[in-house]
Every structure is written in C-alpha cells, then in structure tokens.
Design an enzyme around this catalytic site. Structure first.
Site, short mmCIF file in Angstrom:
data_model
loop_
_atom_site.label_atom_id
_atom_site.label_comp_id
_atom_site.label_asym_id
_atom_site.label_seq_id
_atom_site.Cartn_x
_atom_site.Cartn_y
_atom_site.Cartn_z
N SER A 135 -10.94 56.11 16.28
CA SER A 135 -10.39 54.79 15.44
C SER A 135 -10.99 54.72 14.10
O SER A 135 -12.09 55.54 13.87
CB SER A 135 -11.10 53.83 16.31
N TYR A 148 -16.93 48.89 22.01
CA TYR A 148 -15.73 49.90 21.77
C TYR A 148 -16.01 50.76 20.63
O TYR A 148 -16.10 52.23 20.53
CB TYR A 148 -14.51 49.04 21.24
#
Ligand code: NJP
Length: 232
Positions: A135, A148
């Site tokens: 990400s 996350y």
C-alpha cells in the site's frame, strides 16, 4: 516449452480478479486462491486462459499447505506469485479486539510470508517474480489506520528481506493508493470513490512490471490517483 504459471491470492474480487485477468491475457496458466470458491470458479469461466480455482484461507496455515500441494501437483513449479489478498479494519488503536488485530496480521503479513516461503524453491528454480501488494501507507500512518499501516510496514520489511536473501528472484512491492474495490466493506462505485484508482489501473501497472527484462529489478512501485494528495 513449459507454460508460464502464476498464482494470485485474493482473486475472488477486487484487484485480485483484475490481476488474474491481466495474467491470463499475458498467457499465464493460473492458480487462483481465496475463500469464496464460487466466485473464483465464475471468474475462471470468463478468463481467456487455463485457470485453476482453489480454496485458500490465508489465516489458516493448513490451508496454505494444502493450496501449495494442490498447485504443485496440478501445475508444477510456478513463475509468478502475486500476494494480493489483504484486509483492513479502520478505527482507533484502543478499539481493536485481540481477534481483529491478529486476523489482520495473519492475512496481510503471516499469510504472505508463508505463501512466499512455500513457493520459494520453485521461484528460485525458474528465476521467478514475487509481487507483494502492499500500500502507499507502507511508509506512513494516519489516525484509525494504525493496525492496517503496521501490517503493510511489516509486509514491506518481509518484501525487502525476501529480496536480499534471494537474489535469484525478483520481489516487487506494489504500493497502490485508494482503489475502488470491495476493500474494508466498501462497494465499487460507492459515493466518494470517484477519485480512487480503478483496479484495472493497478493491474495494468503489474502487467508492465512483468514485461521488464530479466536484468531489471523493479523494487517498488507507488501509484495514486491524481485526486489523492501526493505524500512522501
Ligand atoms: O480488496 P477486496 P482489494 N484468505 O476486499 C481476499 C491492497 N490495497 O482488492 O477470501 C484468502 O476487494 C478476498 O477473498 P475472499 C489491500 O490491502 C487496497 O482492494 O473470497 N483470501 C478478496 O479476494 C490488499 O492487499 C486498497 O473473501 C482472503 C481479496 O482478499 C489488496 O490491495 C488500497 C482472505 C480482497 O479484495 C487487494 O485488496 C491500498 C483470507 N483470509 C492497498 N481475506 C484499496 N482498495 O483502497 C480476504 O493502499 N481475502
């Protein structure tokens, strides 16, 4: 000549399904893994090439062992492994339950580690490529994103260590910003997602990564929608 073989995790929907599309178009025989086997089977029917849908739960080490054995038996050594599956829960750190925290790390970190380890010898034999879908937040944090982000920081560390320990393979960290998928219980096309990347944008970037000559090692690729603020 043996056909090129690729494995994609989290291919039942979202980005993984688009990555499967690209790999199939590029002539790879595919083994697709996810928990939702029916969706994988439907996708397999639509794709142009040879596709093997297989049940895979990355939070269960036994499921990964079975998946690897099934791929090995059916398709033999693989050339490309795409560790795409990932989950996200977004809230303040003190609001996480032990179960939620462990699950995110089990899927996003331990699952990718175990998958890569299981297929490592194959990948070395075939001078293969591993793509870790992490990400744009694998190097930064934001409120409600702590667990996350921590999982993607950890995945980044694993990516780099796999690369340093295994110079015979190429390990790419693919780092997309917000994508219009089903991620974190959202729905494609939902309100507020106009400015997101489309999953095809990210899958086409991966298509490019697969075409670079063998002496070129792409170490990381960051892409964001122009609607998203640049962050460095
Ligand atoms: O998400 P979604 P994306 N075992 O929810 C699978 C990263 N990313 O496509 O098991 C095995 O549409 C699930 O399959 P199923 C993100 O972190 C995204 O956006 O059948 N598979 C499904 O196929 C992730 O690494 C954004 O439920 C499991 C897939 O994962 C990657 O992109 C932004 C599983 C998830 O599809 C693809 O996510 C960003 C398990 N236990 C990074 N649990 C974004 N979308 O905005 C889930 O920076 N899956």
């Amino acid at each position: 000549m043996k056909k090129k073989v690729a494995v994609v995790t989290g291919a039942s929907r979202g980005l993984g399904a688009h990555i499967a599309q690209v790999l199939s178009e590029e002539g790879y025989v595919l083994a697709l893994g996810a928990r939702d086997l029916e969706s994988l089977k439907s996708l397999a029917e639509e794709l142009p090439g040879e596709v093997f849908p297989l049940a895979l739960d990355l939070s269960d080490p036994g499921s990964i062992i079975n998946f690897h054995a099934a791929v090995n038996e059916t398709l033999g050594p693989i050339d490309v492994l795409v560790n795409n599956a990932g989950i996200g829960v977004f809230k303040r750190l003190e609001e996480f339950s032990d179960h939620e925290f462990r699950k995110i790390f089990a899927v996003n970190v331990q699952g990718a580690w175990q998958m890569t380890t299981a297929f490592l010898n194959d990948l070395k034999d075939r001078e293969g490529m591993v793509i870790m879908v992490s990400s744009d937040v694998s190097t930064r944090v934001f409120p409600n994103g702590g667990v996350y982000c921590a999982s993607k920081f950890a995945l980044r560390a694993l990516t780099r260590t796999f690369q340093m320990e295994n110079p015979d393979i190429r390990v790419l960290e693919l780092r997309p910003g917000a994508i219009d998928t089903y991620f974190a219980n959202s729905v494609p096309g939902a309100e507020g997602k106009d400015g997101f990347l489309k999953p095809k944008d990210v899958a086409d970037t991966l298509r490019y990564a697969l075409t670079v000559p063998k002496h070129v090692r792409l170490e990381e690729l960051v892409l964001r929608s122009t609607e998203q603020e640049p962050e460095y």
